[in-house]
Scaffold this motif. Structure first.
Motif, PDB file in Angstrom:
ATOM      1  N   THR A 603      38.324  41.530  36.146  1.00  0.00           N
ATOM      2  CA  THR A 603      37.284  41.745  37.145  1.00  0.00           C
ATOM      3  C   THR A 603      36.050  42.349  36.491  1.00  0.00           C
ATOM      4  O   THR A 603      36.153  43.146  35.555  1.00  0.00           O
ATOM      5  CB  THR A 603      37.781  42.672  38.262  1.00  0.00           C
ATOM      6  N   TYR A 610      31.194  40.673  44.892  1.00  0.00           N
ATOM      7  CA  TYR A 610      31.332  39.241  44.638  1.00  0.00           C
ATOM      8  C   TYR A 610      30.740  38.460  45.816  1.00  0.00           C
ATOM      9  O   TYR A 610      31.000  38.782  46.979  1.00  0.00           O
ATOM     10  CB  TYR A 610      32.803  38.850  44.469  1.00  0.00           C
ATOM     11  N   THR A 614      36.075  32.957  45.011  1.00  0.00           N
ATOM     12  CA  THR A 614      36.831  32.411  43.897  1.00  0.00           C
ATOM     13  C   THR A 614      38.294  32.815  43.995  1.00  0.00           C
ATOM     14  O   THR A 614      38.685  33.616  44.850  1.00  0.00           O
ATOM     15  CB  THR A 614      36.257  32.927  42.571  1.00  0.00           C
ATOM     16  N   THR A 617      38.507  36.594  43.565  1.00  0.00           N
ATOM     17  CA  THR A 617      38.254  37.399  44.762  1.00  0.00           C
ATOM     18  C   THR A 617      39.423  37.303  45.737  1.00  0.00           C
ATOM     19  O   THR A 617      39.766  38.284  46.408  1.00  0.00           O
ATOM     20  CB  THR A 617      36.954  36.965  45.452  1.00  0.00           C
TER      21      THR A 617
END
Length: 708
Positions: A603, A610, A614, A617
């Motif tokens: 991360t 974010y 994705t 996430t």
């Protein structure tokens, strides 16, 4: 007496020493850590008066020390001794942000020896060697992350074994093991075990329980996120216990790369005690090695660097602001290739050319010693070469012992130490250009690159004169193949170049073949992506492709290696695609263990920052829902179970029970990995998919005929 660890108390310092027959303690009630201040004499007198009544200050004195490398005379500075180690940084900030703005012009003072880690500072200031006098005893404590989040002490593993019983039983067994083994070092899967175990013991009324050699523990620092060389990292909270060093596996790069032996080697060089060396970054440890040398020379370490980059014209910037040597690879498969590289090229350049902050572009010479630049290099021996030369020589000696010993234990001992030194040498060049390096300078960085480029170009020319052709080259390595039948032996050329520049040019490997991979978005060669078969050995070398990437699932990495082996054995792309087709069939039939499909992502920011939905996430959201935290810089491991969704249901975390995965997603990933293998042979992803369809059609036709 060699030191194991240090405890700081309001009443003084307790030293713990691992002696030949056990552990001894020594109390130092008079220790007062020190910082130094440089500035105009009148300003120092005024500051002396302002600090006299500060309760944190126990002593003030005027002394003379060198305040920079290469200084010919010592500078008069104000020495300030502080009552407690934790107050030293507080006082430094008060001088910078309170005393200076209140009574002086900005930047009136320069502060030194401020930001040393506590135990390291103690060893330097008291001349105490932190190298244990005997082999260290260790105890390993492991608690899987889900159990850590749930505070499941009953799942604790002690030296790899889980204790049968409830929490109280586990704690009693741990206490017995601590008493029996009496470890000097606790190897913890996470430092969060320290407060968790101590708290659990309190909850169960185990008053005599102690992880240390005495009761209690101390939090040294909270968790933090940092950025280094463009990468976000995470530093977990750090703790200390009396009489034992703690090594947190989640926060010890050096334990991972060099083991405890590698850490001990760096302790000997830096005088950073074991626990601080274990959590230190490469740059942090290199700085400690430099600070120890600087202390021996009576040179103070600046708190903040203030020396700006020297003015340069546009032409000088163009000449200086360049990287290392790059010779773009010829995409494709090449037969009969040899790899040669300069051993520790950049560190050796710094030593052989005497490149150091105080020697580069010095005032005592007016000459152009650096190729392509106008920088002179002083004849007086530099600070950085004196720091690096023992590391280079010792690593070479370790490698020689590794090559000559038949004892596995001895080999492992020297491999760990050589590996630890490798990372120090890898970082020393980049550290010269780092803006916060204590003893760095951008002109040194530029000079090193300039010399390296010249050496590589000269080596390339010499190889070509000897009948060889360079097919790829980057930084310190060259890949060559015979250009004519009657070529000069490569060993002779390497020996001649080594003698000429006094840096070893080593014949690293011979390859039966090497494939240089193109960039994903162009036909140009990717500088760091290649694979090949080592000549005379059942061994392959992989660089840059998916099998070497930490994020790649094990199944895809294994299949990619198998595709390379298949190509080596058959030299036939159709056979490689048939192997790929079989692996894809296993995936699509869901015949692959989900544990082999775990992806790892690091991360880079908090979940809320974010903006794209994705897989990472999704994994972060799922972790949060399960009560787990992931700070920027930490890894998250997951399996894609439904790539068409975007919430937490898109993934399962690696430790969860996973019954299924998304075959289409992993099939796409596997085809991309196969493209890295087949692209040097002229196959793009579209070509591979077309060949897979034709392979499937041929297989179905054959099956139909057999059925008839």
């Amino acid at each position: 007496m060699p030191l194991l660890t240090v405890e700081f108390h309001d009443g003084g310092v307790v030293e713990w020493h691992a002696t030949s027959d056990g552990v001894d303690t020594v109390t130092n009630p008079d220790y007062a850590p020190t910082l130094y201040i440089d500035g105009p004499d009148t300003a120092l007198v005024t500051l002396h008066e302002r600090l006299t009544d500060d309760p944190k200050v126990v002593h003030l004195a005027a002394e003379r020390h060198y305040t920079e490398l290469g200084a010919e005379t010592r500078t008069r500075v104000l020495r300030v001794d502080v009552a407690r180690e934790r107050e030293l940084r507080t006082l430094a900030n008060e001088i910078r942000h309170h005393h200076e703005p209140a009574a002086f012009q900005p930047a009136t003072f320069r502060l030194y020896n401020v930001d040393l880690s506590p135990q390291f500072r103690y060893c330097l200031e008291t001349d105490t060697e932190p190298v244990p006098a005997r082999a260290l005893r260790t105890l390993e404590l492991t608690l899987a992350e889900p159990h850590l989040a749930e505070k499941r002490i009953d799942a604790l593993q002690i030296d790899g074994e889980t204790v049968a019983g409830d929490t109280a039983t586990t704690l009693r067994v741990l206490a017995e093991r601590l008493d029996t083994v009496d470890p000097d070092v606790l190897l913890c899967s996470s430092a969060q075990l320290i407060p968790l175990l101590e708290s659990a013991a309190d909850d169960h009324g185990l008053d005599a329980f102690a992880l240390g050699r005495r009761s209690g523990y101390q939090q040294l620092a909270g968790a933090s996120t940092y950025e280094s060389y463009g990468q976000v990292g995470h530093s977990p909270a750090r703790y200390a216990i009396p009489g034992r060093a703690i090594i947190d596996r989640l926060n010890s790069f050096m334990l991972d790369k060099g083991g405890l032996e590698g850490i001990l080697d760096l302790v000997e060089r830096s005088w950073k005690p074991i626990q601080e060396t274990a959590w230190g970054s490469i740059g942090n440890i290199l700085t400690a090695i430099q600070l120890r040398e600087a202390t021996a020379r009576d040179v103070l370490a600046p708190w903040n660097k203030w020396d700006p980059e020297a003015f340069k014209s546009v032409e000088q910037l163009h000449a200086a602001d360049r990287g290392g040597f790059i010779f773009s690879p010829e995409v494709g498969v090449h037969e009969d290739i040899s790899e040669i590289d300069f051993g520790s090229l950049y560190p050796n350049i710094m030593c052989e050319w005497n490149i150091s902050p105080e020697t580069t572009d010095c005032d005592c010479h007016d000459r152009a010693d650096v190729p392509g630049l106008d920088y002179s290099l002083c004849d007086d021996r530099g600070f950085i070469p004196d720091v690096l030369r023992p590391i280079i020589d010792d690593r070479a000696a370790y490698k020689e012992r590794i090559a000559t010993t038949d004892d596995p234990t001895e080999r492992a001992h020297f491999e760990h130490r050589a590996d630890a030194l490798k990372w120090i040498l890898v970082s020393c060049f980049g550290y010269q250009g780092y803006r916060n390096a204590k003893f760095g300078r951008i002109e040194c960085h530029e000079a090193i690159n300039a010399v390296a480029r010249e050496l590589m170009l000269d080596a390339k020319a010499r190889l070509e004169r000897g009948g060889w052709r360079v097919v790829h080259g980057i930084i310190d390595s060259l890949w060559v193949t015979p250009r004519v039948d009657t070529h000069e032996p490569l060993a002779d050329i390497c020996a001649a170049i080594t003698d000429d520049v006094n840096i070893p040019l080593e014949h690293e490997n011979d390859f039966e073949w090497v494939a240089f991979v193109p960039k994903r978005d162009s036909e140009a060669g990717a500088l760091t992506k290649y694979f090949g078969k080592v000549a005379g050995r059942d061994e392959y070398k992989f660089r840059g492709i998916e099998t070497r990437q930490r994020s790649t699932p094990a199944y895809i990495a294994d299949i990619q290696r198998r595709l390379v082996e298949t190509y080596d054995q058959s030299r036939d792309t159709a056979t490689v695609i048939e192997e790929l087709s079989s692996a894809l069939t296993r995936l699509r039939d869901e015949d692959v263990d989900p544990a082999a499909l775990v992806e790892t992502a690091r991360t880079s920011k908090p979940l809320e920052a974010y903006t794209q939905r994705t897989a990472t996430t999704a994994a972060l959201r799922r972790a949060r829902a399960l009560g787990l935290t992931r700070a920027p810089g930490q890894d998250v491991e997951y399996v894609i179970v439904d790539d068409d969704t975007h919430g937490p249901e898109r993934v399962r975390l690696a430790f969860e029970e996973i019954e299924a995965y998304d075959p289409a997603y992993y099939a796409t990933e596997l085809i991309r990995a196969a493209t890295s293998v087949l692209s040097p042979m002229g196959y793009g992803e579209t070509d591979i998919r077309r060949e897979l369809r034709e392979t499937t059609e041929r297989t179905l036709t054959s099956f139909s005929k057999i059925s008839e």
